[in-house]
Design a protein around this motif. Structure first.
Motif, PDB file in Angstrom:
ATOM      1  N   PRO A 116       0.817  -1.222   0.000  1.00  0.00           N
ATOM      2  CA  PRO A 116       0.000   0.000   0.000  1.00  0.00           C
ATOM      3  C   PRO A 116       0.847   1.266   0.000  1.00  0.00           C
ATOM      4  N   GLY A 117       2.040   1.219   0.640  1.00  0.00           N
ATOM      5  CA  GLY A 117       2.965   2.365   0.638  1.00  0.00           C
ATOM      6  C   GLY A 117       2.427   3.577   1.372  1.00  0.00           C
ATOM      7  N   GLY A 118       3.370   4.434   1.790  1.00  0.00           N
ATOM      8  CA  GLY A 118       3.000   5.693   2.453  1.00  0.00           C
ATOM      9  C   GLY A 118       2.683   5.511   3.921  1.00  0.00           C
ATOM     10  N   THR A 119       3.164   6.450   4.739  1.00  0.00           N
ATOM     11  CA  THR A 119       2.897   6.443   6.179  1.00  0.00           C
ATOM     12  C   THR A 119       1.788   7.427   6.482  1.00  0.00           C
ATOM     13  N   LEU A 120       0.846   7.013   7.309  1.00  0.00           N
ATOM     14  CA  LEU A 120      -0.286   7.874   7.648  1.00  0.00           C
ATOM     15  C   LEU A 120       0.152   9.030   8.541  1.00  0.00           C
ATOM     16  N   ARG A 121      -0.574  10.104   8.474  1.00  0.00           N
ATOM     17  CA  ARG A 121      -0.381  11.277   9.310  1.00  0.00           C
ATOM     18  C   ARG A 121      -1.720  11.659   9.936  1.00  0.00           C
ATOM     19  N   PRO A 122      -1.709  12.519  10.979  1.00  0.00           N
ATOM     20  CA  PRO A 122      -3.004  12.885  11.596  1.00  0.00           C
ATOM     21  C   PRO A 122      -3.990  13.506  10.617  1.00  0.00           C
ATOM     22  N   TRP A 123      -3.492  14.138   9.592  1.00  0.00           N
ATOM     23  CA  TRP A 123      -4.374  14.784   8.619  1.00  0.00           C
ATOM     24  C   TRP A 123      -4.708  13.880   7.431  1.00  0.00           C
ATOM     25  N   SER A 124      -4.273  12.643   7.456  1.00  0.00           N
ATOM     26  CA  SER A 124      -4.559  11.724   6.333  1.00  0.00           C
ATOM     27  C   SER A 124      -6.045  11.395   6.309  1.00  0.00           C
ATOM     28  N   ARG A 125      -6.608  11.390   5.116  1.00  0.00           N
ATOM     29  CA  ARG A 125      -8.011  11.032   4.913  1.00  0.00           C
ATOM     30  C   ARG A 125      -8.114  10.139   3.664  1.00  0.00           C
ATOM     31  N   GLY A 126      -9.294   9.628   3.401  1.00  0.00           N
ATOM     32  CA  GLY A 126      -9.479   8.766   2.235  1.00  0.00           C
ATOM     33  C   GLY A 126      -9.330   7.290   2.611  1.00  0.00           C
ATOM     34  N   GLU A 127      -8.940   6.468   1.649  1.00  0.00           N
ATOM     35  CA  GLU A 127      -8.818   5.024   1.873  1.00  0.00           C
ATOM     36  C   GLU A 127      -7.505   4.510   1.311  1.00  0.00           C
ATOM     37  N   LYS A 128      -7.133   3.323   1.810  1.00  0.00           N
ATOM     38  CA  LYS A 128      -5.994   2.597   1.268  1.00  0.00           C
ATOM     39  C   LYS A 128      -6.522   1.342   0.563  1.00  0.00           C
ATOM     40  N   LEU A 129      -5.996   1.037  -0.603  1.00  0.00           N
ATOM     41  CA  LEU A 129      -6.370  -0.163  -1.347  1.00  0.00           C
ATOM     42  C   LEU A 129      -5.298  -1.227  -1.134  1.00  0.00           C
ATOM     43  N   LEU A 130      -5.742  -2.404  -0.678  1.00  0.00           N
ATOM     44  CA  LEU A 130      -4.835  -3.524  -0.461  1.00  0.00           C
ATOM     45  C   LEU A 130      -5.299  -4.707  -1.310  1.00  0.00           C
ATOM     46  N   ALA A 131      -4.365  -5.423  -1.897  1.00  0.00           N
ATOM     47  CA  ALA A 131      -4.704  -6.542  -2.797  1.00  0.00           C
ATOM     48  C   ALA A 131      -3.907  -7.780  -2.417  1.00  0.00           C
ATOM     49  N   ARG A 132      -4.508  -8.977  -2.723  1.00  0.00           N
ATOM     50  CA  ARG A 132      -3.833 -10.247  -2.463  1.00  0.00           C
ATOM     51  C   ARG A 132      -4.307 -11.273  -3.491  1.00  0.00           C
ATOM     52  N   PRO A 133      -3.391 -12.058  -4.045  1.00  0.00           N
ATOM     53  CA  PRO A 133      -3.818 -13.117  -4.977  1.00  0.00           C
ATOM     54  C   PRO A 133      -4.507 -14.263  -4.229  1.00  0.00           C
ATOM     55  N   VAL A 134      -5.396 -14.959  -4.942  1.00  0.00           N
ATOM     56  CA  VAL A 134      -6.104 -16.125  -4.399  1.00  0.00           C
ATOM     57  C   VAL A 134      -5.444 -17.380  -4.962  1.00  0.00           C
ATOM     58  N   GLY A 135      -5.127 -18.334  -4.103  1.00  0.00           N
ATOM     59  CA  GLY A 135      -4.509 -19.572  -4.566  1.00  0.00           C
ATOM     60  C   GLY A 135      -3.319 -19.905  -3.697  1.00  0.00           C
ATOM     61  N   THR A 136      -2.671 -21.008  -4.047  1.00  0.00           N
ATOM     62  CA  THR A 136      -1.509 -21.464  -3.296  1.00  0.00           C
ATOM     63  C   THR A 136      -0.341 -21.640  -4.235  1.00  0.00           C
TER      64      THR A 136
END
Length: 473
Positions: A116-136
């Motif tokens: 996702p990258g980036g460190t949050l700050r007290p003024w951070s707003r919005g959302e973070k997008l996280l992804a993961r593959p399905v399978g083994t």
């Protein structure tokens, strides 16, 4: 000194607090960001496991139910797609076709790590997008994207930063209070020592400096007290010697004058010149004793004013000059000198009426004695910016350019005036009286000839104009 020391201590405290607080703020924000990412990564792993089971069994009911409950509980959207990017589950308004979501899905389907990258700050707003593959292993059967809200994490970071900054502020305040106490401990004995030195320098009895502070200052104060006692004793003995000598000499001189006066009727005419010379020398000695006492008193008064910083006594210099000119006019007429006073508006001068009158008497006496028969002496007062000026000018022979700088030296007299009666202490007395009030006496050649003497003192403030003359405003 205290201000400079406190400034240095405050600067050091600010640097120390900044060196401690700034990295701590960064670490706090990074830790909370990692906690958010770790928690959402665990959720992604769960959804990926359910998606893998659904791909094998063909039943998506458990996956759909779980993601729906998750979105309803946390308000965070979830997208699950299969290996062909066909949406399996979409909750919370997020779509697989959204550009940002599509990029993450492509990377996950290629089994590439997504950070996702980036460190949050007290003024951070919005959302973070996280992804993961399905399978083994290397088999990828789909991908999961989670849109996580950062508001709660940002609020937690703001709270932690507030606590860190509050602690840093308390530390800075503690440093300032400690520095203030330390500087007071060091500087307060120096202030006492400074006052004692000022009193001693002015010739007044010096108060003992308090032996406080560091050991070095206590040792210094003790040494100064011993020195001050010795100097004060010597000065007091000197004053007592002058006063006692003057007092003790007056009685023999008075007795001597009576005896000489009683001899006058019995002296032959040939002794008249000798008698006149003896009485003249007696008068000169009497005047010298009076001037020595006046000079000692003037120096003592100047010292008191210098230490106390007294500047509130004032008088109307114009009125004093007019009164003294009137008193000295008969003396001037007897000496063949025309004494004039130039009237003008009231000029308020920071000097007592009695002291200014004494200075005026000295200047008028000198001008009348040394100007010569037929000369003109003029007195006037005027304001010159922040200063008030009392001036006595004559058109007599005056002083040479090289002699002007020596006019106020004790016992100095011009070679041309050696035959004129005087002790050479008058102008020195005037300078001491004027200097005590923060003023000066200036000597200059008059135009076209003669001597111009100016007494320059600070003007009284406007608040003094409503008070009586010679009193404090």
């Amino acid at each position: 000194m205290r201000t400079r020391v406190l400034t240095v201590v405050l600067a050091f405290a600010v640097l120390a607090v900044a060196g401690f607080a700034v990295p701590l703020l960064g670490v706090t924000a990074a830790q909370r960001t990692e906690q958010l990412v770790a928690a959402r990564t665990a959720d992604l792993d769960r959804f990926a496991g359910l998606a893998d089971q659904a791909a094998e069994s063909g039943d998506t009911g458990a996956l759909t139910a779980e993601t729906t409950r998750y979105t309803a509980l946390y308000g965070e959207a979830v997208v699950v797609v299969d290996a062909r990017r066909a949406p399996v589950v979409q909750t919370g308004g997020i779509r697989a076709a959204d550009p940002a979501v599509a990029r993450l899905l492509d990377a996950a389907l290629r089994n590439q790590p997504v950070s996702p990258g980036g460190t949050l700050r007290p003024w951070s707003r919005g959302e973070k997008l996280l992804a993961r593959p399905v399978g083994t292993g290397t088999r990828v059967s789909g991908a999961v994207v989670l849109r996580a809200s950062v508001r709660d994490a940002a609020d937690d970071i703001a709270l932690r930063w507030a606590l860190v900054l509050a602690g840093a502020g308390l530390f800075a305040v503690a440093c300032v209070l400690l520095g203030r106490a330390a500087t007071r401990w060091v500087v307060r004995p120096l202030h006492h020592l400074d006052r004692a030195v000022g009193a001693l320098a002015a010739g007044l009895p010096a108060e003992h400096a308090r032996a406080g502070g560091p050991p070095e200052l206590r040792q210094l104060a003790t040494g100064f007290n011993r020195m001050a006692d010795a100097v004060t004793t010597a000065l007091e003995q000197q004053r007592r010697l002058v006063a006692d000598t003057s007092h003790q000499l007056r009685n023999p001189l008075a007795a001597l004058r009576l005896r000489i006066d009683s001899l006058q009727p019995r002296l032959p005419d040939s002794a008249t010149r000798t008698y006149t010379g003896v009485t003249g020398e007696l008068e000169r000695m009497e005047h010298l004793l009076d001037d020595l006492l006046a000079l000692a008193n003037a120096e003592h008064r100047a010292g008191e004013l210098a230490v106390a910083g007294e500047r509130k006594v004032w008088c109307d210099a114009t009125a004093v000059a007019a009164a003294q000119a009137q008193l000295w006019r008969p003396v001037a007429e007897q000496a063949g000198v025309r004494l004039e006073f130039t009237p003008g508006p009231a000029v308020l001068m920071t000097c007592s009426e009695g002291e200014l009158a004494q200075v005026a008497d000295i200047l008028l006496d000198n001008a009348i004695k040394y100007a010569g028969d037929g000369a003109r002496v003029e007195t006037l007062c005027f304001a010159d910016g922040p200063d008030a000026v009392f001036e006595v000018a004559d058109d007599g022979p005056g002083l040479a350019t090289g002699e002007l700088a020596q006019a106020g030296i004790r016992f100095w007299r011009s070679e041309r005036h050696r035959d004129v009666r005087g002790s050479g202490l008058g102008l020195a007395i005037a300078e001491q009286l004027v200097a005590g009030h923060g003023g000066r006496v200036e000597f200059a050649a008059a135009d076209p000839q003669g001597l111009r003497v100016r007494v320059v003192l600070p003007r009284a403030d406007h608040g003094a104009t409503s008070g009586p003359k010679g009193r404090t405003a």
